[in-house]
Design a protein around this motif. Structure first.
Motif, PDB file in Angstrom:
ATOM      1  N   GLY A 220       0.775  -1.230   0.000  1.00 26.24           N
ATOM      2  CA  GLY A 220       0.000   0.000   0.000  1.00 26.24           C
ATOM      3  C   GLY A 220       0.805   1.277   0.000  1.00 26.24           C
ATOM      4  O   GLY A 220       0.291   2.337   0.375  1.00 26.24           O
ATOM      5  N   VAL A 260      -2.256   4.304  -0.842  1.00 24.66           N
ATOM      6  CA  VAL A 260      -3.352   3.345  -0.888  1.00 24.66           C
ATOM      7  C   VAL A 260      -3.664   2.833   0.516  1.00 24.66           C
ATOM      8  O   VAL A 260      -4.830   2.701   0.902  1.00 24.66           O
ATOM      9  N   ARG A 261      -2.618   2.563   1.275  1.00 25.44           N
ATOM     10  CA  ARG A 261      -2.803   2.046   2.633  1.00 25.44           C
ATOM     11  C   ARG A 261      -3.563   3.042   3.510  1.00 25.44           C
ATOM     12  O   ARG A 261      -4.473   2.674   4.271  1.00 25.44           O
ATOM     13  N   TYR A 264      -7.239   3.223   2.303  1.00 22.40           N
ATOM     14  CA  TYR A 264      -7.936   1.985   2.682  1.00 22.40           C
ATOM     15  C   TYR A 264      -8.267   1.985   4.173  1.00 22.40           C
ATOM     16  O   TYR A 264      -9.378   1.635   4.578  1.00 22.40           O
ATOM     17  N   SER A 282      -0.932  -8.356  -2.549  1.00 17.93           N
ATOM     18  CA  SER A 282      -1.785  -7.915  -3.655  1.00 17.93           C
ATOM     19  C   SER A 282      -1.818  -8.958  -4.762  1.00 17.93           C
ATOM     20  O   SER A 282      -2.830  -9.109  -5.447  1.00 17.93           O
ATOM     21  N   ILE A 305      -6.875  -3.795  -8.665  1.00 17.75           N
ATOM     22  CA  ILE A 305      -5.698  -4.094  -7.843  1.00 17.75           C
ATOM     23  C   ILE A 305      -4.423  -3.532  -8.468  1.00 17.75           C
ATOM     24  O   ILE A 305      -3.458  -3.217  -7.763  1.00 17.75           O
ATOM     25  N   PHE A 308      -3.053  -0.461  -6.897  1.00 15.92           N
ATOM     26  CA  PHE A 308      -2.555  -0.518  -5.530  1.00 15.92           C
ATOM     27  C   PHE A 308      -1.028  -0.497  -5.497  1.00 15.92           C
ATOM     28  O   PHE A 308      -0.439  -0.384  -4.419  1.00 15.92           O
ATOM     29  N   THR A 309      -0.392  -0.635  -6.641  1.00 14.44           N
ATOM     30  CA  THR A 309       1.071  -0.689  -6.678  1.00 14.44           C
ATOM     31  C   THR A 309       1.685   0.373  -7.599  1.00 14.44           C
ATOM     32  O   THR A 309       2.889   0.361  -7.831  1.00 14.44           O
TER      33      THR A 309
END
Length: 358
Positions: A220, A260-261, A264, A282, A305, A308-309
């Motif tokens: 994240g 992202v973390r 979330y 992920s 997804i 997310f990276t």
């Protein structure tokens, strides 16, 4: 001379909010809205809620057709009257097949560009691209960059990139402004949105696991760029009438994006009252979502997804410079997330707001 706006993509979420804003600030303006045939009734219903809707004309058409499928008499009238064109019609689905994405996003944009070339009163063509024409690039992404040898995570990104490259090639023929929004969320004051996609997939995922310990997905560390619809509309409206914005590109992105973390965790705490307590790789989640049965149950697209990276920061210095002194700034996500979650909780079971996941 009163302005006449020709807008594609109605009654989509961004175009609908844009029109409401333009109607509010420009009472003398007229609106010519290009609407695909299966959206006609929805479009007529949408304009009933607008002040001065008698100045709004709905035109049945199709951007994938030559001359947009518009009859000669209407074409002649538009050629003489239209002062501003906003092109928003596109396929935004991350899982869109290549042929459909190319037909609508690339060929459709070419048809719109060619259609408006003869417009004698045109003052501005505003093209809605996306920040994600950067594809798989990492690091700082600048507004004056486009063709950098990037690859793409899906056909949505790839075809929007191809379309923007083409729009740039018309810069010497048309007065163009290019808008590259980040991921558009609901209104920062009300949370209102048309579809629960993008970051709302996180909410749909968390709904399924609300009674269990909540996991993070991946490390994240990547930044996720979320912007509320009101910021996108306010900034676009100003830039569309700013003479110094011609032939320029604007990132309508968050200058201080969260990871992202962080996003979330913020959603989890606001939606289900829990803080994630462990991490799922992920890659594991992506492989799991490749199974149709799981994907349909969780109601999350696997392509989500990939974001997310993504190690990219979208620099918006040009946008900030042009908006200086207007009072138009991107609000902090933490300040309006409660509104987004509250709206989601009230409307999460409404079929028309759910993206069908196959």
């Amino acid at each position: 001379m009163a302005r006449t706006y020709f807008i594609t993509g109605f009654p989509g979420f961004v175009s609908s909010n844009l029109i409401k804003k333009l109607v509010d600030i420009d009472h003398d303006a007229r609106f010519e809205l290009l609407v695909y045939r299966d959206q006609i009734q929805k479009a007529y219903h949408a304009i009933e809620d607008m002040v001065h809707y008698s100045k709004i004309t709905i035109i049945e058409g199709d951007i994938t057709k030559s001359e947009l499928g518009i009859d000669e008499g209407t074409r002649r009238r538009l050629t003489e009257e239209v002062t501003h064109v906003f092109h928003l019609a596109a396929i935004y689905d991350l899982a869109v097949p290549e042929d459909i994405a190319h037909r609508v996003n690339v060929n459709g944009t070419r048809n719109v560009l060619d259609f408006i070339l003869p417009f004698s009163s045109l003052k501005r063509f505003i093209y809605f691209s996306t920040a994600y024409v950067s594809g798989d690039r990492s690091g700082s992404i600048y507004e004056d960059e486009l063709e950098c040898g990037q690859a793409f995570k899906n056909y949505y990104e790839e075809t929007k990139y191809e379309a923007e490259v083409m729009v740039h090639s018309y810069m010497n023929k048309l007065p163009i402004t290019i808008i590259r929004p980040g991921v558009v969320m609901g209104h920062s004051k009300t949370g209102e949105t048309a579809k629960f996609d993008g970051p709302y997939f996180m909410m749909r995922f968390l709904d399924k696991f609300a009674r269990l310990p909540i996991p993070y997905i991946g490390g994240g560390e990547a930044l996720i760029n979320l912007v509320p619809i009101d910021y996108v509309v306010d900034a676009t409206t100003f830039l569309a009438h700013d003479e110094t914005a011609k032939s320029k590109v604007f990132h309508l992105t968050d200058p201080e994006p969260l990871t992202v973390r962080e996003v979330y965790r913020l959603i989890a705490q606001t939606l289900v009252g829990k803080t994630p307590s462990y991490t799922l790789p992920s890659s594991f989640v992506s492989k799991t979502l490749s199974l149709s049965l799981i994907r349909k149950w969780v109601q999350v697209e696997r392509e989500t997804i990939d974001y997310f990276t993504l190690q990219a920061y979208y620099d918006s210095a040009n946008t900030i410079k042009h908006l200086k002194g207007t009072g138009i700034v991107c609000p902090r996500l933490a300040d309006y997330m409660t509104h987004e979650v509250d709206y989601y909780k009230k409307h999460r079971h409404e079929p028309e707001k759910l993206i069908k996941v196959n």
